[in-house]
Design an enzyme around this catalytic site. Structure first.
Site, PDB file in Angstrom:
ATOM      1  CB  SER A   1      54.074 116.678  -9.935  1.00 20.89           C
ATOM      2  OG  SER A   1      52.790 116.327 -10.373  1.00 20.89           O
TER       3      SER A   1
ATOM      4  CG  HIS B   1      48.010 115.306 -12.469  1.00 22.62           C
ATOM      5  ND1 HIS B   1      48.877 115.687 -12.516  1.00 22.62           N
ATOM      6  CD2 HIS B   1      48.831 113.768 -12.551  1.00 22.62           C
ATOM      7  CE1 HIS B   1      49.782 115.276 -11.294  1.00 22.62           C
ATOM      8  NE2 HIS B   1      49.243 114.139 -11.668  1.00 22.62           N
TER       9      HIS B   1
ATOM     10  NE  ARG C   1      54.457 108.963 -15.056  1.00 25.98           N
ATOM     11  CZ  ARG C   1      54.189 109.879 -13.413  1.00 25.98           C
ATOM     12  NH1 ARG C   1      54.409 111.508 -13.642  1.00 25.98           N
ATOM     13  NH2 ARG C   1      54.582 109.124 -12.261  1.00 25.98           N
TER      14      ARG C   1
ATOM     15  CE  LYS D   1      53.983 110.771  -2.503  1.00 26.78           C
ATOM     16  NZ  LYS D   1      53.655 110.818  -3.579  1.00 26.78           N
TER      17      LYS D   1
END
Ligand code: ADP
Length: 164
Positions: A130, A18, A91, A42
Site C-alpha cells: 500500500s 490484498h 510477502r 498509524k
C-alpha cells in the site's frame, strides 16, 4: 462447521496483493470479514470511510466476504464475531518476522482459541505494498495495475482532485 476468518489491516489503499489473498482465501472459509483497524497510532493517507468504500467496491463479487471497521484488540474482535481464524499475507522474511510475533500474542491472549492462517503472496504480487501504491497515486503515476480493477476509476477521480 462455520469457519469465519478475520482479515485485519489498514488497506490504505486496498491493493491487488490484498485482493489476491482474499480471492484465494474465499474458498477456504465460509465467511471472511475484511476488518479495517481504526484505532492504530498509524497515520493514514485515505480517510477510513474512503478506504471502506473502496474495499466494498473492490470485493463486491465475493458473496462470503464482508467489510467492517473495528476498534480494540484484534483477538477480542475475533471472539466477538465467532471467528477462530485471523488471515494474514506474507510477502517476505520481514513480513514473516513481524507477523510471527503478532500471531503468538493473539494465540496467547486468546488462550489458544484463535489461529492465524498465513497465505504466501503470489510471486507476481510480492513487491506490491500500500505504501508504494500511495506514492504512485500522489505523484500522478499509473497505479492501475496495482489495485483491484473495480476501483481504478474511483482512484483516478481522487487523483484528478490532487492536480487542481
Ligand atoms: P497492516 O497495516 O496491518 O500491515 P496492510 O493493509 O498493510 O495492514 O496489510 C494487511 C495484510 O495484507 C498483511 O498481512 C500484509 O502482509 C498483507 N499484504 C499486503 N500486501 C500484500 C501482498 N502484495 N501480497 C500478500 N499479502 C499482502
Amino acid at each position: 462447521m462455520n469457519r469465519i476468518a478475520i482479515f485485519p489491516g489498514s488497506f490504505d489503499p486496498i491493493t491487488i496483493g490484498h485482493y489476491n489473498i482474499i480471492q484465494r482465501a474465499s474458498g477456504l472459509f465460509d465467511k471472511i470479514i475484511v476488518a479495517i483497524g481504526a484505532n492504530s497510532s498509524k497515520k493514514y493517507m485515505f480517510p477510513l470511510d474512503q478506504r471502506e468504500a473502496w474495499i466494498k467496491i473492490a470485493l463486491k463479487e465475493f458473496e462470503n466476504v464482508e467489510v467492517e471497521v473495528y476498534n480494540g484488540l484484534t483477538y477480542k474482535y475475533c471472539l466477538n464475531k465467532g471467528a477462530k481464524y485471523i488471515l494474514r499475507g506474507i510477502r517476505n522474511p520481514s513480513d514473516f518476522e513481524f507477523e510471527k510475533s503478532i500471531a503468538h500474542f493473539n494465540q496467547d491472549l486468546s488462550e489458544g482459541k484463535i489461529e492465524t492462517i498465513f497465505l504466501l503472496t503470489e510471486s507476481a504480487y510480492s513487491f506490491i505494498s500500500s505504501s508504494n501504491v500511495r506514492e504512485i497515486i500522489i505523484n500522478n503515476g499509473d497505479f492501475s495495475k496495482y489495485v483491484p480493477v473495480n476501483i481504478v476509476e474511483n482512484i483516478l477521480e481522487y487523483q484528478s482532485t490532487l492536480q487542481k
